[in-house]
Design a protein around this motif. Structure first.
Motif, PDB file in Angstrom:
ATOM      1  N   ILE A   1       9.688   7.348   5.417  1.00 45.32           N
ATOM      2  CA  ILE A   1      10.948   7.103   5.116  1.00 45.32           C
ATOM      3  C   ILE A   1      11.084   6.599   3.504  1.00 45.32           C
ATOM      4  O   ILE A   1      11.914   7.433   3.015  1.00 45.32           O
ATOM      5  N   PRO A   2      10.350   6.083   2.933  1.00 42.65           N
ATOM      6  CA  PRO A   2      10.312   5.788   1.570  1.00 42.65           C
ATOM      7  C   PRO A   2      10.175   7.169   0.735  1.00 42.65           C
ATOM      8  O   PRO A   2      10.760   7.359  -0.210  1.00 42.65           O
ATOM      9  N   VAL A   3       9.126   8.177   1.175  1.00 46.12           N
ATOM     10  CA  VAL A   3       9.364   9.377   0.637  1.00 46.12           C
ATOM     11  C   VAL A   3      10.663   9.920   0.655  1.00 46.12           C
ATOM     12  O   VAL A   3      10.935  10.698  -0.786  1.00 46.12           O
ATOM     13  N   ALA A   4      11.358  10.040   1.709  1.00 42.02           N
ATOM     14  CA  ALA A   4      12.608  10.858   1.673  1.00 42.02           C
ATOM     15  C   ALA A   4      13.553   9.964   0.756  1.00 42.02           C
ATOM     16  O   ALA A   4      14.422  10.516   0.108  1.00 42.02           O
ATOM     17  N   ALA A   5      13.429   8.648   0.817  1.00 40.27           N
ATOM     18  CA  ALA A   5      14.375   7.732   0.022  1.00 40.27           C
ATOM     19  C   ALA A   5      14.005   8.076  -1.603  1.00 40.27           C
ATOM     20  O   ALA A   5      15.070   8.394  -2.575  1.00 40.27           O
ATOM     21  N   PHE A   6      12.743   8.334  -2.074  1.00 41.04           N
ATOM     22  CA  PHE A   6      12.507   8.486  -3.267  1.00 41.04           C
ATOM     23  C   PHE A   6      12.921  10.157  -3.835  1.00 41.04           C
ATOM     24  O   PHE A   6      13.452  10.485  -4.734  1.00 41.04           O
ATOM     25  N   GLN A   7      12.786  10.943  -2.792  1.00 38.55           N
ATOM     26  CA  GLN A   7      12.968  12.284  -3.025  1.00 38.55           C
ATOM     27  C   GLN A   7      14.596  12.321  -3.145  1.00 38.55           C
ATOM     28  O   GLN A   7      15.084  13.475  -3.844  1.00 38.55           O
ATOM     29  N   SER A   8      15.403  11.460  -2.457  1.00 37.76           N
ATOM     30  CA  SER A   8      16.736  11.679  -2.548  1.00 37.76           C
ATOM     31  C   SER A   8      17.362  11.216  -3.805  1.00 37.76           C
ATOM     32  O   SER A   8      18.736  11.312  -4.022  1.00 37.76           O
ATOM     33  N   VAL A   9      16.696  10.344  -4.482  1.00 36.58           N
ATOM     34  CA  VAL A   9      17.238   9.962  -5.958  1.00 36.58           C
ATOM     35  C   VAL A   9      17.255  10.964  -7.002  1.00 36.58           C
ATOM     36  O   VAL A   9      16.403  11.778  -7.156  1.00 36.58           O
ATOM     37  N   ASP A  10      18.361  11.187  -7.346  1.00 37.02           N
ATOM     38  CA  ASP A  10      18.882  12.221  -8.055  1.00 37.02           C
ATOM     39  C   ASP A  10      17.896  12.199  -9.471  1.00 37.02           C
ATOM     40  O   ASP A  10      17.826  11.324 -10.360  1.00 37.02           O
ATOM     41  N   ARG A  11      17.403  13.333  -9.786  1.00 43.29           N
ATOM     42  CA  ARG A  11      16.281  13.230 -10.943  1.00 43.29           C
ATOM     43  C   ARG A  11      17.108  13.074 -12.162  1.00 43.29           C
ATOM     44  O   ARG A  11      16.600  12.405 -13.140  1.00 43.29           O
ATOM     45  N   ARG A  12      18.255  13.673 -12.201  1.00 41.78           N
ATOM     46  CA  ARG A  12      19.199  13.424 -13.366  1.00 41.78           C
ATOM     47  C   ARG A  12      19.414  11.988 -13.720  1.00 41.78           C
ATOM     48  O   ARG A  12      19.812  11.750 -14.983  1.00 41.78           O
TER      49      ARG A  12
ATOM     50  N   ILE B   1       0.805  -0.913  -0.129  1.00 43.55           N
ATOM     51  CA  ILE B   1      -0.059  -0.044  -0.050  1.00 43.55           C
ATOM     52  C   ILE B   1       0.891   1.141   0.104  1.00 43.55           C
ATOM     53  O   ILE B   1       0.577   2.267  -0.738  1.00 43.55           O
ATOM     54  N   CYS B   2       2.026   1.320   0.858  1.00 44.91           N
ATOM     55  CA  CYS B   2       2.413   2.620   1.173  1.00 44.91           C
ATOM     56  C   CYS B   2       3.626   2.920  -0.044  1.00 44.91           C
ATOM     57  O   CYS B   2       3.725   4.030  -0.095  1.00 44.91           O
ATOM     58  N   LEU B   3       4.220   1.920  -0.517  1.00 43.99           N
ATOM     59  CA  LEU B   3       5.497   2.399  -1.410  1.00 43.99           C
ATOM     60  C   LEU B   3       4.860   2.970  -2.560  1.00 43.99           C
ATOM     61  O   LEU B   3       5.551   3.832  -3.039  1.00 43.99           O
ATOM     62  N   PRO B   4       3.927   2.467  -3.206  1.00 42.62           N
ATOM     63  CA  PRO B   4       3.401   3.467  -4.212  1.00 42.62           C
ATOM     64  C   PRO B   4       2.811   4.615  -4.101  1.00 42.62           C
ATOM     65  O   PRO B   4       3.293   5.759  -4.712  1.00 42.62           O
ATOM     66  N   ALA B   5       2.184   4.601  -2.836  1.00 43.68           N
ATOM     67  CA  ALA B   5       1.926   6.040  -2.242  1.00 43.68           C
ATOM     68  C   ALA B   5       3.003   6.820  -1.946  1.00 43.68           C
ATOM     69  O   ALA B   5       3.003   8.327  -2.177  1.00 43.68           O
ATOM     70  N   ALA B   6       4.020   6.588  -1.385  1.00 45.68           N
ATOM     71  CA  ALA B   6       5.265   7.244  -1.214  1.00 45.68           C
ATOM     72  C   ALA B   6       5.771   7.693  -2.542  1.00 45.68           C
ATOM     73  O   ALA B   6       6.319   9.025  -2.660  1.00 45.68           O
ATOM     74  N   TYR B   7       5.964   6.851  -3.439  1.00 49.66           N
ATOM     75  CA  TYR B   7       6.489   7.409  -4.521  1.00 49.66           C
ATOM     76  C   TYR B   7       5.591   8.622  -5.362  1.00 49.66           C
ATOM     77  O   TYR B   7       6.150   9.501  -5.919  1.00 49.66           O
ATOM     78  N   ALA B   8       4.382   8.446  -5.051  1.00 51.52           N
ATOM     79  CA  ALA B   8       3.464   9.623  -5.415  1.00 51.52           C
ATOM     80  C   ALA B   8       3.899  10.675  -4.797  1.00 51.52           C
ATOM     81  O   ALA B   8       3.752  12.005  -5.195  1.00 51.52           O
ATOM     82  N   PHE B   9       3.773  10.761  -3.508  1.00 48.85           N
ATOM     83  CA  PHE B   9       3.895  11.727  -2.591  1.00 48.85           C
ATOM     84  C   PHE B   9       5.430  12.148  -2.985  1.00 48.85           C
ATOM     85  O   PHE B   9       5.513  13.622  -2.824  1.00 48.85           O
ATOM     86  N   ALA B  10       6.307  11.598  -3.301  1.00 51.82           N
ATOM     87  CA  ALA B  10       7.892  12.129  -3.637  1.00 51.82           C
ATOM     88  C   ALA B  10       7.827  12.883  -5.080  1.00 51.82           C
ATOM     89  O   ALA B  10       8.602  13.853  -5.271  1.00 51.82           O
ATOM     90  N   ARG B  11       6.984  12.231  -5.875  1.00 48.47           N
ATOM     91  CA  ARG B  11       7.165  12.819  -7.334  1.00 48.47           C
ATOM     92  C   ARG B  11       6.138  13.434  -7.844  1.00 48.47           C
ATOM     93  O   ARG B  11       6.348  14.165  -9.086  1.00 48.47           O
ATOM     94  N   LEU B  12       4.988  13.220  -7.535  1.00 49.39           N
ATOM     95  CA  LEU B  12       3.877  13.814  -8.218  1.00 49.39           C
ATOM     96  C   LEU B  12       3.203  14.973  -7.412  1.00 49.39           C
ATOM     97  O   LEU B  12       3.394  15.249  -6.182  1.00 49.39           O
ATOM     98  N   LYS B  13       2.739  15.877  -8.117  1.00 46.48           N
ATOM     99  CA  LYS B  13       1.929  17.208  -7.351  1.00 46.48           C
ATOM    100  C   LYS B  13       0.270  16.950  -7.752  1.00 46.48           C
ATOM    101  O   LYS B  13       0.023  16.959  -8.885  1.00 46.48           O
TER     102      LYS B  13
END
Lengths: 344, 273
Positions: free
Chosen positions: B155-166, B86-98
């Motif tokens: 924690i996964p939100v922080a993890a996804f956010q710390s991945v360099d978009r480049r 449940i949480c990992l896809p949600a975390a990715y959405a929080f980290a990457r989507l507006k």
């Protein structure tokens, strides 16, 4: 023949026009530098060519085929990022092989291609290294190799040397130029370093506020800047505001014959085009500071109203602080309303 | 000379911290660990009069201990799995989507930890009673799922956010489609920190007591719930001590795993370090 054609492209972020009706044609094998200060729109333009930003309007074609709305993975472009953007969980070989694997090439061919491109960038035998085991220069070479191994039609370089020290930067830019000429790969290079642009480019496009200020060969941009902005941005230039009256430009005791209509003007003189002669009287300017670089010297001058100029001299020891001098420009340009009105 | 003096000066603040930590954490653990292997330990002796494994044999011979261990492990695995799903896809959405309400929704995951937990549990228990979830495995799964949301989102939100978009853009540039970019670049980059979150969820669920007791008891008894009943109902302190030592095993294994596979930096990144 133009390989890359950018036609009337704009990019609007909210209220900001980052790129404003920009057009450019890049010929096959040409290396074009997009040069400009931060915020001039050069990186945004490059990212639009790479597919990472969608143009608000306009058209981009490569080899006559429109790519304006294609995603990055479908474009025949290869991008080298300022931050290298290497995948730190893969070794050098895997970084280079990733794109080839996506194209489903046989393993043997992938190995041959990766080894050939590593040889090309001077990193033969580095395939098994992890990226964190490489120096900054080596990382940038891997980033370049990762793009080159896919043989893109257009190579896009986004300030690739910005994070490197001066010495390494100079060495790498020579290497990049060599590789680019050997492969004859069409290249769009973004930089805010004028030295880099002058050393590398077949053509420089000076950008300001999302528009082209001037697009010419490097020597032309340097010697014949079309606007005061270009004059001030490329190399060191004395830009002096003054008044033209009866064919003479005047600013605080400093006057130069200038064939232009009466009115305000900006005079542009390169330091190397400003001759100094010691004056027995008050002179046109006073020496403020002399810097001796060994091969030449740079003299800071002050006009009576406090305006500053620089002059390059062969024998700096002839001048001392506070000395009165007369000025004789050997090559000048003058601008009014952002347009060239005189050059001699 | 001054440097030498500075280098040899005793860090009294550090020493004070070490002493306090020893008293608060290590000393109680030491006492419980000693009790687990003590057959006779009478006041005022500082060490037991007799060591032995009698209480281990008695504890491990009990069917309810093994049943509780099985329940705890299956609950922890199920809760961690569902939480990740449940949480990992949600975390990715929080980290990457507006998207509208993103920030409020994101902070809402703190709510479960912002109020006294027991009150919240009682309120949920009342709802579960209506739904016949009291005393069921899935009732405990649901209540323990609530406790993992904070770790498994933040924690996964922080993890996804710390991945360099480049890095992701570079992958697109060489021909990878978005799903391939996520699988081959984003996930491996965020992996160690996400593994840390999964680990924390697993260990946190294994030790969770209040929810398991309120919703599960008496039909569903986890190891911590059993330990509490041992301590409350048995006059022999060693039973509780033995169970307590058994309960150390998952966190010890988890810590070893974290140190060898994930690395301490992943935890730091997960908490924004």
């Amino acid at each position: 023949m133009s390989v890359l054609e950018i036609t009337d492209v704009s990019k609007i972020f909210g209220a900001v026009r980052a790129v404003d009706s920009f057009s450019l044609n890049v010929a096959d094998g040409e290396l074009v530098c997009l040069l400009g200060p931060s915020g001039s729109g050069k990186s945004t333009l490059l990212r639009m060519v790479g597919g990472f930003e969608r143009p608000s309007s306009g058209r981009i074609t490569i080899d006559g085929e429109e790519i304006t709305h294609l995603p990055p993975e479908k474009r025949p472009t290869g991008m080298v990022f300022q931050s290298h953007a290497l995948w730190t969980h893969m070794n050098v070989f895997k970084n280079l092989a990733f794109g080839l694997k996506l194209r489903r090439l046989p393993a043997g061919e992938i190995k041959d291609k990766v080894e050939a491109v590593l040889e090309l960038v001077g990193l033969a035998g580095y395939g098994t290294r992890m990226t964190h085991q490489l120096s900054g220069g080596q990382q940038q070479r891997v980033a370049l190799a990762r793009s080159l191994v896919l043989e893109p039609k257009i190579l896009l370089l986004d300030e690739p040397f910005a994070s490197l020290d001066q010495h390494l930067r100079e060495r790498l830019r020579e290497e990049v130029r060599d590789i680019q000429q050997r492969l004859r790969i069409t290249t769009l290079f973004v930089t805010h370093g004028q030295d880099e642009a002058l050393a590398l480019a077949d053509r420089i496009v000076v950008m300001r506020d999302g528009k082209t200020e001037q697009a010419d060969r490097p020597d032309v941009v340097y010697r014949e800047p079309r606007t005061p902005f270009v004059a001030g941005f490329i190399g060191t230039m004395n830009l002096v505001e003054g008044i033209v009256s009866n064919g003479v430009f005047t600013r605080s005791g400093f006057s130069v014959p200038l064939a232009a209509a009466d009115g305000p003007a900006t005079l542009a003189v390169r330091p190397e085009a400003l001759e100094l002669t010691p004056s027995a009287s008050a002179g046109q300017a006073k020496v403020h500071r002399v810097t001796d670089f060994g091969t030449h010297g740079l003299v800071d001058l002050e006009l009576p109203d406090g305006a500053r100029l620089k002059a390059m001299v062969g024998h700096p020891q002839m001048f001392s602080n506070g000395q009165s001098v007369d000025l004789k420009p050997t090559a000048i340009a003058a601008y009014r309303d952002n347009a060239l009105i005189h050059r001699s | 000379m001054a440097r030498t003096l500075a280098a040899t000066r005793i860090d009294w603040v550090g020493v004070a911290f070490a002493v306090v930590l020893t008293i608060v954490i290590v000393f109680p653990l030491l006492v419980v660990g000693t009790w687990a292997f003590a057959e006779v330990w009478r006041f005022p002796a500082l060490i037991p009069q007799q060591f032995g494994l009698r209480f281990w044999n008695q504890t491990l011979a009990r069917a309810d201990v093994w049943e509780a261990l099985r329940t705890s492990l299956s609950l922890s695995v199920m809760v961690t799995f569902l939480s990740a799903l449940i949480c990992l896809p949600a975390a990715y959405a929080f980290a990457r989507l507006k998207f509208p309400g993103r920030d409020i929704l994101f902070f809402s995951f703190l709510v479960g930890h912002a109020f006294p937990k027991f009150g919240l549990l009682v309120a949920i228990a009342a709802i579960f009673l209506q739904l016949n979830l009291i005393g069921t495995f899935w009732g405990v799964v649901l209540i323990q799922l609530v406790g993992t949301l904070l770790f498994m989102i933040w924690i996964p939100v922080a993890a996804f956010q710390s991945v360099d978009r480049r890095m992701e853009e570079a992958a697109r540039d060489v021909g990878a489609k978005p799903l391939r970019v996520f699988w081959s670049i984003t996930l491996p980059q965020a992996g160690p920190t996400i593994a840390a979150a999964v680990l924390l969820s697993f260990v946190g669920t294994f030790y969770e007591t209040e929810g398991a007791w309120l919703i599960g008891a008496p039909a569903v008894r986890t190891m911590p719930v059993l330990m509490i009943s041992f301590i409350n109902n048995q006059m022999v302190i060693q039973y509780g001590a033995v169970l307590s030592v058994i309960l150390w095993v998952p966190s010890f294994v988890a810590l070893l795993f974290a140190r060898r596979v994930i690395g301490g930096g992943a935890f730091a990144r997960g908490f924004g370090g």
